[in-house]
Each structure stands twice: as C-alpha cells, then as structure tokens.
Design a protein around this motif. Structure first.
Motif, PDB file in Angstrom:
ATOM      1  N   TYR A  11       0.899  -1.168   0.000  1.00 58.35           N
ATOM      2  CA  TYR A  11       0.000   0.000   0.000  1.00 58.35           C
ATOM      3  C   TYR A  11       0.927   1.205   0.000  1.00 58.35           C
ATOM      4  N   VAL A  16       3.084  -5.188   2.633  1.00 58.51           N
ATOM      5  CA  VAL A  16       2.172  -5.950   3.490  1.00 58.51           C
ATOM      6  C   VAL A  16       2.286  -7.459   3.235  1.00 58.51           C
ATOM      7  N   SER A  35      -4.541 -14.332  11.809  1.00 59.07           N
ATOM      8  CA  SER A  35      -5.238 -13.467  12.748  1.00 59.07           C
ATOM      9  C   SER A  35      -5.469 -12.089  12.123  1.00 59.07           C
ATOM     10  N   ASN A  36      -6.075 -11.197  12.907  1.00 61.36           N
ATOM     11  CA  ASN A  36      -6.335  -9.825  12.443  1.00 61.36           C
ATOM     12  C   ASN A  36      -5.087  -9.172  11.905  1.00 61.36           C
ATOM     13  N   GLY A  37      -5.192  -8.599  10.711  1.00 64.36           N
ATOM     14  CA  GLY A  37      -4.070  -7.837  10.173  1.00 64.36           C
ATOM     15  C   GLY A  37      -2.957  -8.677   9.570  1.00 64.36           C
ATOM     16  N   ALA A  38      -3.166 -10.002   9.455  1.00 67.00           N
ATOM     17  CA  ALA A  38      -2.119 -10.879   8.906  1.00 67.00           C
ATOM     18  C   ALA A  38      -1.865 -10.619   7.426  1.00 67.00           C
ATOM     19  N   GLY A  39      -2.891 -10.105   6.746  1.00 68.25           N
ATOM     20  CA  GLY A  39      -2.742  -9.817   5.307  1.00 68.25           C
ATOM     21  C   GLY A  39      -3.650 -10.662   4.430  1.00 68.25           C
ATOM     22  N   LYS A  40      -4.652 -11.303   5.049  1.00 67.28           N
ATOM     23  CA  LYS A  40      -5.518 -12.219   4.293  1.00 67.28           C
ATOM     24  C   LYS A  40      -6.345 -11.474   3.243  1.00 67.28           C
ATOM     25  N   THR A  41      -6.997 -10.399   3.679  1.00 66.65           N
ATOM     26  CA  THR A  41      -7.808  -9.619   2.729  1.00 66.65           C
ATOM     27  C   THR A  41      -6.919  -9.007   1.660  1.00 66.65           C
ATOM     28  N   THR A  42      -5.745  -8.552   2.068  1.00 68.92           N
ATOM     29  CA  THR A  42      -4.798  -7.973   1.097  1.00 68.92           C
ATOM     30  C   THR A  42      -4.428  -9.012   0.042  1.00 68.92           C
ATOM     31  N   GLU A  51      -6.408  -2.272  -5.414  1.00 67.27           N
ATOM     32  CA  GLU A  51      -5.789  -1.420  -4.373  1.00 67.27           C
ATOM     33  C   GLU A  51      -4.282  -1.495  -4.238  1.00 67.27           C
ATOM     34  N   GLU A  83     -15.138  -9.341   2.222  1.00 64.89           N
ATOM     35  CA  GLU A  83     -15.475  -9.231   3.640  1.00 64.89           C
ATOM     36  C   GLU A  83     -16.524  -8.118   3.770  1.00 64.89           C
ATOM     37  N   GLU A 156     -13.747 -14.236   4.746  1.00 64.11           N
ATOM     38  CA  GLU A 156     -14.362 -14.355   6.075  1.00 64.11           C
ATOM     39  C   GLU A 156     -15.873 -14.578   6.040  1.00 64.11           C
ATOM     40  N   GLN A 189     -10.669 -16.452   9.943  1.00 61.47           N
ATOM     41  CA  GLN A 189     -10.070 -16.441  11.286  1.00 61.47           C
ATOM     42  C   GLN A 189     -10.557 -17.648  12.072  1.00 61.47           C
TER      43      GLN A 189
HETATM   44  P1  ATP Z   1      -8.647  -8.827   9.143  1.00 60.98           P
HETATM   45  O1  ATP Z   1      -9.042 -10.218   9.413  1.00 60.98           O
HETATM   46  O2  ATP Z   1      -8.595  -7.987  10.366  1.00 60.98           O
HETATM   47  O3  ATP Z   1      -9.397  -8.205   8.006  1.00 60.98           O
HETATM   48  P2  ATP Z   1      -6.434  -9.362   7.368  1.00 60.98           P
HETATM   49  O4  ATP Z   1      -5.570 -10.550   7.642  1.00 60.98           O
HETATM   50  O5  ATP Z   1      -7.440  -9.497   6.306  1.00 60.98           O
HETATM   51  O6  ATP Z   1      -7.095  -8.904   8.711  1.00 60.98           O
HETATM   52  P3  ATP Z   1      -5.494  -7.049   5.953  1.00 60.98           P
HETATM   53  O7  ATP Z   1      -6.817  -6.359   5.984  1.00 60.98           O
HETATM   54  O8  ATP Z   1      -5.054  -7.647   4.682  1.00 60.98           O
HETATM   55  O9  ATP Z   1      -5.442  -8.174   7.078  1.00 60.98           O
HETATM   56  O10 ATP Z   1      -4.383  -6.039   6.485  1.00 60.98           O
HETATM   57  C1  ATP Z   1      -2.986  -6.337   6.450  1.00 60.98           C
HETATM   58  C2  ATP Z   1      -2.220  -5.073   6.798  1.00 60.98           C
HETATM   59  O11 ATP Z   1      -2.376  -4.108   5.747  1.00 60.98           O
HETATM   60  C3  ATP Z   1      -2.669  -4.388   8.067  1.00 60.98           C
HETATM   61  O12 ATP Z   1      -1.536  -3.936   8.736  1.00 60.98           O
HETATM   62  C4  ATP Z   1      -3.526  -3.241   7.580  1.00 60.98           C
HETATM   63  O13 ATP Z   1      -3.476  -2.152   8.477  1.00 60.98           O
HETATM   64  C5  ATP Z   1      -2.855  -2.870   6.262  1.00 60.98           C
HETATM   65  N1  ATP Z   1      -3.840  -2.325   5.287  1.00 60.98           N
HETATM   66  C6  ATP Z   1      -4.994  -2.909   4.878  1.00 60.98           C
HETATM   67  N2  ATP Z   1      -5.641  -2.139   3.976  1.00 60.98           N
HETATM   68  C7  ATP Z   1      -4.865  -1.028   3.804  1.00 60.98           C
HETATM   69  C8  ATP Z   1      -4.984   0.151   2.997  1.00 60.98           C
HETATM   70  N3  ATP Z   1      -6.023   0.329   2.161  1.00 60.98           N
HETATM   71  N4  ATP Z   1      -4.005   1.068   3.106  1.00 60.98           N
HETATM   72  C9  ATP Z   1      -2.943   0.886   3.921  1.00 60.98           C
HETATM   73  N5  ATP Z   1      -2.765  -0.204   4.699  1.00 60.98           N
HETATM   74  C10 ATP Z   1      -3.715  -1.160   4.650  1.00 60.98           C
END
Ligand code: ATP
Length: 231
Positions: A11, A16, A35-42, A51, A83, A156, A189
């Motif tokens: 990003y 990430v 877990s939260n913030g691991a990068g799954k959605t990314t 994005e 999600e 999710e 998760q």
């Molecule tokens: P969750 O289950 O909480 O959704 P996740 O595993 O899907 O978590 P991501 O949403 O992929 O995690 O986030 C991974 C990292 O990227 C996090 O540190 C988050 O803050 C960062 N991040 C996510 N979206 C953006 C964005 N649009 N701009 C900048 N950083 C982002």
C-alpha cells in the motif's frame, strides 16, 4: 489452477505481503488462515488486482493475471465475495442476484442457486438490507455464483454470524464445491470450521506464509491447536 510465485504487495510504500508462494488445484477447497491484520484480505485483493501495487507472478490456468484488470476477472471465471458482503441494501434479493450475472450475461445458475439457498428463495422480493447477517452472507455467496465462476474466493464468510448459522453457510460452501466442482478459497479467522471444510490450508502471519499442509493434519497439529483453536 492458480499459481502464485514470489508475490509481494504494497500500500503505497508500505509492504504488506512478502514473497508469497502458493498453489490452488482445480476442485480443491483451500483455506487461508491468519489473525487480524495478517494480510488475508490484502492477498485476496492482490490476486484480483485491487488497491495494492504488486510484484511477482500470479497465473490462472497458465495465464498471467498481472496485467489483467480486476473487472475482467469475472469473465475468466474468477469471483470474490468480499469481507462485509457489499450487498446493495436497497435492492431486493432478486435484484442483487441479477447484478451478479451482469458481466457474464449468463443466468443459467439461477435455478440451482435457489435450490442451494431455500432461505433466499423465500425472500426474493425482500430488501437485502433488511435480512439477517446469515441471510445476507448467503445472498453475497449466491450473487457471486450468478457469474458462473470456476474459482470462488470467500473473504471471512463466518464473520459476525452465530455458530449454527456458520454451520449452515459452510454446509452450502461444501455443496457448491461438490455439486459443481467449483474451486474455493476461504479466508478465515475461524480455523476450526475452515479446516474442517477444506482439503488444504495455509497460515499467513505478518504477510508471510508460515505453514501449509493437508487440512486434517493441520487440525491435529499442536501449533495450530495452540495458536488458532485455543486448545
Ligand atoms: P482482518 O481479518 O482484520 O481483516 P487481514 O488478515 O485481512 O485482517 P489485511 O486487511 O489484509 O489483514 O491487512 C494487512 C495489513 O495491511 C494491516 O496492517 C492493515 O493495516 C494494512 N492495510 C490494509 N488495507 C490497507 C490500505 N487500504 N491502506 C494501507 N494499509 C492497509
């Protein structure tokens, strides 16, 4: 079917995902845990070209996706249920479903989808925003199926749902795979329900793949039990 090689995602300047390598075979159900913030959605967004800036290689059916814009993926048979579902709350269930077929103009899955989701069949004229969380999740998956995908990504699907509704949603996910051979990737998760439904799994931690393997073996692994199953 999908091969990811040395994938990095950013990003802006912030990295990430780091050097992700994974492979999804045709007709598999694969879960990506973390877990939260691991990068799954990314990871899901990066596969779709949404994005992030990305380097590395993503191949689908031996064709690179690195230059394919997100809006063209649906015509290649790739669909993402994001999600938070992103339904149109002021449109009816039927209207939401029909929008799922907008790009492909192929509504041949409609009757099958109504059989899979009897709850939705009863509510076709109800505004999507007035349905329960579980019904909305079903509507989001059903809308994704309207595009007749070969490869379905679910971000999710259990989020915010009561345990018995989660079971219903996962039973439907397994049926989708079994009845039509649709390849499914589930980001979760909820490791227990996801590993029970999947053939294989990957664990993502801080943007890195930490572990991968057969789903049943992962369920039995003491590390997974400690970190993700609270045992
Ligand atoms: P969750 O289950 O909480 O959704 P996740 O595993 O899907 O978590 P991501 O949403 O992929 O995690 O986030 C991974 C990292 O990227 C996090 O540190 C988050 O803050 C960062 N991040 C996510 N979206 C953006 C964005 N649009 N701009 C900048 N950083 C982002």
């Amino acid at each position: 079917m999908l091969k990811i090689k040395n994938l990095n995602a950013f990003y802006g300047d912030v990295q990430v995902l780091y050097d992700i390598n994974l492979e999804i075979k045709e007709k598999e159900i694969v879960t990506i845990l973390g877990s939260n913030g691991a990068g799954k959605t990314t990871l899901m967004k990066t596969i779709c070209g949404i994005e992030t800036r990305r380097t590395g290689e993503i191949e689908f059916e031996n064709e690179s996706l690195m230059k394919v814009p997100a809006y063209k993926l649906v015509t290649k048979g790739i669909t993402l249920t994001p999600e938070g579902r992103h339904l149109f709350p002021e449109l009816t269930v039927k209207e939401n479903l029909m929008l799922g077929a907008y790009s492909t103009k192929d509504k041949s899955n409609y009757e099958w989808i109504l059989e899979l989701f009897p709850r939705l069949k009863e509510r076709l004229n109800q505004y999507a925003g007035t349905m329960s969380g579980g019904e909305q999740q079903q509507c989001a998956i059903a809308r994704a199926l309207m595009s007749n995908p070969k490869f379905l990504m679910l971000d999710e699907p259990s989020l915010g749902l009561a345990p018995n509704i989660v079971d219903t949603v996962f039973d439907i996910i397994k049926k989708i795979n079994k009845e039509r051979g649709i390849t499914i990737v589930i980001v979760e998760q909820n490791a227990n329900i996801a590993l029970n439904a999947a053939d294989r799994g990957y664990v993502l931690e801080n943007g890195v793949i930490r572990m991968s393997g057969d789903a049943k073996e992962m369920l039995a692994s003491s590390e997974i039990q400690k970190l993700y199953l609270g045992l």
